[in-house]
Design a protein around this motif. Structure first.
Motif, PDB file in Angstrom:
ATOM      1  N   ASN A 101      22.946 -45.008  -5.742  1.00 48.14           N
ATOM      2  CA  ASN A 101      24.177 -44.372  -5.268  1.00 48.14           C
ATOM      3  C   ASN A 101      24.382 -43.011  -5.932  1.00 48.14           C
ATOM      4  O   ASN A 101      24.208 -41.973  -5.303  1.00 48.14           O
ATOM      5  N   SER A 102      24.744 -43.029  -7.207  1.00 46.19           N
ATOM      6  CA  SER A 102      24.933 -41.814  -8.016  1.00 46.19           C
ATOM      7  C   SER A 102      24.862 -42.223  -9.482  1.00 46.19           C
ATOM      8  O   SER A 102      25.909 -42.446 -10.112  1.00 46.19           O
ATOM      9  N   ARG A 120      29.561 -44.805  -7.106  1.00 50.35           N
ATOM     10  CA  ARG A 120      29.723 -43.616  -6.262  1.00 50.35           C
ATOM     11  C   ARG A 120      31.205 -43.253  -6.298  1.00 50.35           C
ATOM     12  O   ARG A 120      32.032 -43.933  -5.699  1.00 50.35           O
ATOM     13  N   SER A 122      32.297 -40.043  -5.476  1.00 45.40           N
ATOM     14  CA  SER A 122      32.581 -39.095  -4.414  1.00 45.40           C
ATOM     15  C   SER A 122      33.164 -39.815  -3.203  1.00 45.40           C
ATOM     16  O   SER A 122      32.803 -40.957  -2.895  1.00 45.40           O
ATOM     17  N   ALA A 123      34.056 -39.130  -2.489  1.00 46.93           N
ATOM     18  CA  ALA A 123      34.620 -39.707  -1.266  1.00 46.93           C
ATOM     19  C   ALA A 123      33.584 -39.784  -0.157  1.00 46.93           C
ATOM     20  O   ALA A 123      33.744 -40.566   0.790  1.00 46.93           O
ATOM     21  N   PHE A 124      32.523 -38.994  -0.261  1.00 44.55           N
ATOM     22  CA  PHE A 124      31.477 -39.029   0.757  1.00 44.55           C
ATOM     23  C   PHE A 124      30.551 -40.218   0.484  1.00 44.55           C
ATOM     24  O   PHE A 124      29.917 -40.306  -0.558  1.00 44.55           O
ATOM     25  N   ARG A 125      30.493 -41.149   1.423  1.00 46.15           N
ATOM     26  CA  ARG A 125      29.715 -42.365   1.237  1.00 46.15           C
ATOM     27  C   ARG A 125      28.773 -42.647   2.410  1.00 46.15           C
ATOM     28  O   ARG A 125      28.152 -43.705   2.472  1.00 46.15           O
ATOM     29  N   ASP A 126      28.639 -41.688   3.319  1.00 40.94           N
ATOM     30  CA  ASP A 126      27.825 -41.917   4.511  1.00 40.94           C
ATOM     31  C   ASP A 126      26.343 -42.064   4.199  1.00 40.94           C
ATOM     32  O   ASP A 126      25.597 -42.623   5.006  1.00 40.94           O
ATOM     33  N   ASP A 127      25.904 -41.538   3.063  1.00 45.88           N
ATOM     34  CA  ASP A 127      24.475 -41.582   2.738  1.00 45.88           C
ATOM     35  C   ASP A 127      24.106 -42.746   1.822  1.00 45.88           C
ATOM     36  O   ASP A 127      22.969 -42.840   1.357  1.00 45.88           O
TER      37      ASP A 127
END
Length: 285
Positions: A101-102, A120, A122-127
């Motif tokens: 994830n990160s 993760r 970050s609000a971006f989670r599409d990846d």
């Protein structure tokens, strides 16, 4: 008596993290600009030690003094070793064929195994490719590669990690924000077969900001960065006994501390990084 913190550099305006003392200087990360910075206490000069870190976050040194980093974004999303010749070796970049994830924070145990958290934030989670946010342990193999093993199954947003001085307990900052989400300092017993026992909650921070990063002092106490100005007692350095009892609390002059480590001669200073890009230091004896 509360520790008195001083600013040892001008804030850089972007989040600083991952402080680690290498015996001569403090290394820490500038996540937004994908850099490892170096603070020399004698000259008070801050310089770039490494660039191109893929938004590197946590740092750690192994027993040989080699630098490892949790690269959190972009082409990274991996744990990497930065060699003195400028090259990079990958420790782990996937689990069961899926990208992490990160990777966020990491530490070593006495056996040379590397533990790291993989949330993760970050609000971006599409990846995202994994359906969980966990703590892993990487074991070095004879051929120079590493084998990653998932260690936690109950964490939902693990952040800071640390290993007790006797190598028998894993401390994890469970720090997921939102209504009814858990913000806890957790302890997991490391069992004889290498797996983890059931977690024990040493401290519950809810509904305030929980622990971001932490380290241990020479007595095995957990020294942790937590809190913010929005609620609770404010930005703080907490010192917890191994059983979770609060030994002492030290208010900070700036908001949202991210991580901390001991440094300087005989490790008698505590360095603290922050969301606002500060580097603080207190003489703690």
């Amino acid at each position: 008596m509360s520790w008195k913190f001083e600013h040892v550099m001008e804030p850089i305006g972007s989040l600083t993290e991952g402080p680690v003392w290498n015996g001569k200087a403090l290394l820490f990360t500038d996540i937004e600009h994908s850099r490892v910075l170096r603070f020399a206490p004698d000259s008070r000069v801050v310089s770039v030690d490494r660039s191109g870190t893929n938004e590197g976050n946590g740092l750690a040194l192994d027993a040989r003094g080699r630098l490892y980093c949790c690269e959190g974004a972009g082409a990274g999303r991996r744990v990497a070793r930065y060699n003195d010749d400028g090259t990079t070796d990958i420790v782990a970049d996937q689990f069961m064929g899926k990208r992490f994830n990160s990777p966020n924070d990491l530490c070593f145990d006495a056996a040379g195994r590397l533990w790291f958290s993989d949330p993760r934030y970050s609000a971006f989670r599409d990846d995202l490719e994994l359906d969980h946010e966990s703590v892993y342990r990487c074991e070095p193999l004879p051929d120079g590669t590493w084998k990653a093993r998932r260690m936690t199954y109950d964490a939902t947003r693990p952040n800071g990690v640390a290993i007790s001085l006797d190598d028998r307990t894993l401390y994890v900052a469970q720090s997921k924000y939102g209504e009814n989400e858990r913000r806890e300092l957790r302890a997991y017993r490391i069992l004889d077969d290498g797996s983890l026992g059931q977690c024990v909650v040493l401290h519950d921070f809810y509904p305030h900001r929980g622990i971001d990063g932490m380290c241990l002092d020479r007595d095995g106490n957990i020294v942790a960065t937590a809190g913010w100005a929005d609620s609770g007692p404010g930005p703080m350095i907490y010192v917890f006994a191994p059983d979770g009892g609060i030994v002492t609390m030290h208010p900070l002059p700036v908001d949202r501390p991210t991580n901390c480590c001991f440094g300087d001669e005989e490790l008698r200073s505590l360095y603290v990084t922050t969301v606002g890009g500060h580097l603080l230091r207190a003489r703690v004896g």
